[in-house]
Design an enzyme around this catalytic site. Structure first.
Site, mmCIF file in Angstrom:
data_model
loop_
_atom_site.group_PDB
_atom_site.id
_atom_site.type_symbol
_atom_site.label_atom_id
_atom_site.label_comp_id
_atom_site.label_asym_id
_atom_site.label_seq_id
_atom_site.Cartn_x
_atom_site.Cartn_y
_atom_site.Cartn_z
ATOM 1 N N ARG A 189 44.557 15.728 -21.071
ATOM 2 C CA ARG A 189 43.834 14.633 -20.428
ATOM 3 C C ARG A 189 44.869 13.710 -19.802
ATOM 4 O O ARG A 189 45.931 13.492 -20.392
ATOM 5 C CB ARG A 189 43.010 13.845 -21.459
ATOM 6 C CG ARG A 189 41.835 14.606 -22.069
ATOM 7 C CD ARG A 189 40.698 14.758 -21.066
ATOM 8 N NE ARG A 189 39.538 15.394 -21.665
ATOM 9 C CZ ARG A 189 38.519 14.746 -22.206
ATOM 10 N NH1 ARG A 189 38.537 13.431 -22.249
ATOM 11 N NH2 ARG A 189 37.488 15.397 -22.693
ATOM 12 N N LYS B 256 45.730 11.112 -32.191
ATOM 13 C CA LYS B 256 45.023 9.849 -32.431
ATOM 14 C C LYS B 256 43.947 9.619 -31.366
ATOM 15 O O LYS B 256 42.816 9.246 -31.687
ATOM 16 C CB LYS B 256 46.028 8.690 -32.419
ATOM 17 C CG LYS B 256 45.431 7.340 -32.791
ATOM 18 C CD LYS B 256 46.444 6.220 -32.638
ATOM 19 C CE LYS B 256 47.633 6.379 -33.554
ATOM 20 N NZ LYS B 256 48.567 5.229 -33.475
ATOM 21 N N LYS C 98 54.885 8.470 -25.683
ATOM 22 C CA LYS C 98 55.566 7.394 -26.413
ATOM 23 C C LYS C 98 56.897 7.132 -25.732
ATOM 24 O O LYS C 98 57.501 8.037 -25.139
ATOM 25 C CB LYS C 98 55.806 7.780 -27.877
ATOM 26 C CG LYS C 98 55.886 6.580 -28.805
ATOM 27 C CD LYS C 98 54.510 5.973 -29.041
ATOM 28 C CE LYS C 98 54.551 4.884 -30.093
ATOM 29 N NZ LYS C 98 53.189 4.390 -30.382
ATOM 30 N N HIS D 71 40.412 -9.585 -23.603
ATOM 31 C CA HIS D 71 40.207 -10.338 -24.840
ATOM 32 C C HIS D 71 39.979 -9.374 -26.005
ATOM 33 O O HIS D 71 39.249 -8.398 -25.877
ATOM 34 C CB HIS D 71 38.994 -11.269 -24.700
ATOM 35 C CG HIS D 71 39.216 -12.412 -23.769
ATOM 36 N ND1 HIS D 71 38.938 -12.336 -22.419
ATOM 37 C CD2 HIS D 71 39.712 -13.661 -23.983
ATOM 38 C CE1 HIS D 71 39.232 -13.483 -21.838
ATOM 39 N NE2 HIS D 71 39.710 -14.314 -22.759
ATOM 40 N N THR E 65 44.330 -3.601 -33.324
ATOM 41 C CA THR E 65 44.823 -2.609 -34.282
ATOM 42 C C THR E 65 44.507 -3.038 -35.711
ATOM 43 O O THR E 65 44.024 -2.236 -36.521
ATOM 44 C CB THR E 65 46.336 -2.385 -34.111
ATOM 45 O OG1 THR E 65 46.625 -2.100 -32.744
ATOM 46 C CG2 THR E 65 46.800 -1.213 -34.965
ATOM 47 N N ARG F 93 38.014 -12.384 -45.075
ATOM 48 C CA ARG F 93 36.704 -12.861 -44.626
ATOM 49 C C ARG F 93 35.561 -12.052 -45.239
ATOM 50 O O ARG F 93 34.437 -12.549 -45.355
ATOM 51 C CB ARG F 93 36.629 -12.798 -43.102
ATOM 52 C CG ARG F 93 37.439 -13.867 -42.391
ATOM 53 C CD ARG F 93 37.372 -13.690 -40.890
ATOM 54 N NE ARG F 93 38.126 -14.726 -40.183
ATOM 55 C CZ ARG F 93 38.367 -14.712 -38.878
ATOM 56 N NH1 ARG F 93 37.913 -13.710 -38.137
ATOM 57 N NH2 ARG F 93 39.056 -15.680 -38.314
ATOM 58 N N SER G 113 42.905 -0.657 -25.713
ATOM 59 C CA SER G 113 43.725 -0.393 -24.528
ATOM 60 C C SER G 113 42.936 0.404 -23.492
ATOM 61 O O SER G 113 43.071 0.186 -22.287
ATOM 62 C CB SER G 113 44.985 0.388 -24.926
ATOM 63 O OG SER G 113 45.959 -0.471 -25.466
ATOM 64 N N LYS H 111 38.809 -1.882 -17.443
ATOM 65 C CA LYS H 111 38.668 -3.191 -16.789
ATOM 66 C C LYS H 111 39.554 -3.273 -15.555
ATOM 67 O O LYS H 111 39.123 -3.762 -14.492
ATOM 68 C CB LYS H 111 39.032 -4.294 -17.772
ATOM 69 C CG LYS H 111 39.037 -5.693 -17.169
ATOM 70 C CD LYS H 111 39.517 -6.728 -18.169
ATOM 71 C CE LYS H 111 39.604 -8.116 -17.534
ATOM 72 N NZ LYS H 111 40.059 -9.147 -18.502
ATOM 73 N N SER I 268 35.935 -8.373 -14.986
ATOM 74 C CA SER I 268 35.869 -8.551 -16.437
ATOM 75 C C SER I 268 34.536 -8.053 -16.970
ATOM 76 O O SER I 268 33.501 -8.161 -16.302
ATOM 77 C CB SER I 268 36.039 -10.031 -16.795
ATOM 78 O OG SER I 268 37.267 -10.522 -16.336
#
Length: 488
Positions: free
Chosen positions: A77, A105, A117, A200, A206, A256, A373, A379, A385
């Protein structure tokens, strides 16, 4: 390590891949076997790697040679996707391994990218900001000259010791050189600041993904019964190893949800408090204290043995090989979430499973970053946005709906003033970008966890979630290669 885990999963999944190819009725059993072997060889090999050197004049006038790397593991891909790290221990083999991990991943989390990478072999703490900027811009130029960067080719992101600052330098360099005529040039990297085309929710993505993975399995009765824990977060404790971007946000979300964070291990200091550490205050303290958690009030400083204290959840979010054959037996938790890449060696993995520890592997647990990402990438390609075009439409629609109900009641001689509840008021304008990103991330992470959980059950893997995650990735990549065709 990555090759070992990959080949371990191959042994389990190969019979299923042969069954899958039975749909090709024109192939003999021998041809099917050869095709499976061929695809798996291609899938397990690194497509291409780039290694280069360039000079840097330091502030004091001295010259040194800087070593840079970039590997593209899989091009099933495109574009390829993977971070850039600044570390004095980075080398070509590490970059190739991390690129392979990115391939699996992305596939495991249903993100349509190949794996890549990159790295620069420096300790960034030894360089000025001006020197780091020159290194980053020169690194970008070297990638551009070799066609190793671009929205349709290879899209880097932040990694160890890099952030939105470095991504801004990269995109600026790319746009002013190779990408000056490319409408989608800003999509050449992700993890950018908001003003530079970022999204945002990316900074905490992560860590949020690590939390979502823990949340899924901690609320799954089957897996909790297998390790002897009650379902849910009630009365649970956690220790965080590595209080950087990933570990700190994972800790905040756990707190939380009612989890008591009793310990934090960081490179310069380890803190413990059996009554719990306020992770939000610790996060702010670290920002105000020049990146150090040393001296945080209300917590006791301790040694590295804190990692072996009894707890329910251990988040390992520092560097690779944190859990080895030598220390795996000392760990007393029930659930380990890998926020870092490659924190557990194969020998340690075996010991942990024998001791009844549920390990949530890196290619599943820390996939939140690459997922968001992907949203940022979309976007940038869409040049708008998320939510921006629909906000006023949904507010007007919902206001009209309330007004319609009020008018209908009045027509029935019922006097009533329709007012939105606080929750509905917050939703009347539809979702803003951060809400869309967070909901998309939750959907993606939950779906990935379901797939891995199902694979573990299908292949009778018990607590071996790592192999289940690799199997999930291998099956998806295999189908892509089979459908696109493969030259052998």
């Amino acid at each position: 390590m990555v090759e070992y885990y990959y080949h371990r999963a191959l042994v389990m999944v190969e019979p299923a891949l042969l069954d899958y190819l039975k749909k090709h009725t024109h192939l003999s059993d021998k041809k099917r076997t050869q095709r499976v072997a061929g695809i798996l060889k291609v899938m397990g090999s690194c497509n291409s790697s780039l290694q280069f050197e360039f000079p840097l004049q330091r502030k004091n006038g001295d010259y040194e040679i800087v070593h840079g790397y970039r590997s593209q593991h899989s091009v099933h891909r495109l574009p390829c996707k993977g971070g850039i790290r600044f570390s004095n221990v980075v080398d070509l083999e590490e970059v190739k391994a991390l690129a392979a991990l990115m391939t699996y991943k992305c596939a495991c989390s249903n993100i349509p990218f190949g794996g890549a990478k990159g790295g620069v072999a420096i300790n960034p703490k030894e360089y000025t900001v001006a020197e780091l900027q020159r290194i980053t811009r020169r690194y970008t130029l070297e990638l551009a000259k070799k066609n190793y960067i671009g929205a349709g080719i290879d899209v880097p992101a932040p990694d160890v010791n890099t952030s939105g600052r470095e991504m801004s330098w990269i995109v600026d360099t790319y746009i002013k050189t190779l990408g000056y005529n490319d409408l989608n040039a800003a999509a050449c990297v992700t993890g950018k600041p908001i003003n530079g085309g970022g999204i945002h929710g990316r900074v905490e993505a992560t860590g949020r993904g690590v939390y979502m993975t823990i949340n899924y399995f901690m609320h799954d009765e089957k897996w909790m019964k297998l390790i002897g824990l009650e379902v849910g977060f009630k009365n649970k404790t956690a220790i965080i190893q590595g209080y950087g971007n990933v570990g700190s946000y994972a800790a905040v979300y756990l707190q939380r949800s009612g989890v008591k964070v009793t310990g934090v291990l960081e490179f310069d200091c380890n803190l413990t408090n059996k009554d719990g550490i306020d992770t939000l205050k610790l996060q702010k303290y670290k920002e105000d204290n020049k990146g150090s958690i040393k001296g945080f009030p209300g917590a006791q400083e301790t040694g590295p043995e804190l990692m072996y204290e009894k707890c329910d959840i251990l988040v390992v979010a520092a560097m690779e090989k944190a859990i080895t054959q030598d220390n795996a037996g000392k760990i007393k938790c029930k659930v380990i979430a890998e926020g870092a890449n490659g924190p557990t060696t194969p020998a340690a993995d075996v010991i942990l499973r024998k001791n009844g520890v549920l390990v949530l592997p890196d290619l599943l647990a820390n996939a939140g970053g690459v997922t968001v990402s992907y949203f940022e990438f979309l976007k940038n390609l869409n040049h708008v946005s998320f939510g921006k075009l629909s906000i006023k439409f949904w507010r007007d629609s919902n206001t009209a709906l309330l007004d319609t109900v009020e008018q209908s009641l009045k027509a029935s001689n019922i006097e009533a003033k329709m007012k939105p509840t606080p929750i509905f008021e917050s939703m009347m304008s539809g979702a803003n970008e951060k809400q869309i990103v967070n909901s998309g991330l939750e959907y993606s992470m939950t779906k990935a966890c379901q797939n891995v959980s199902q694979a573990a059950s299908t292949h009778n893997l018990e607590l071996d979630m790592r192999t289940a995650a690799y199997i999930t990735a291998i099956e998806k990549i295999f189908v892509t290669y089979d459908e696109h065709g493969l030259a052998l």
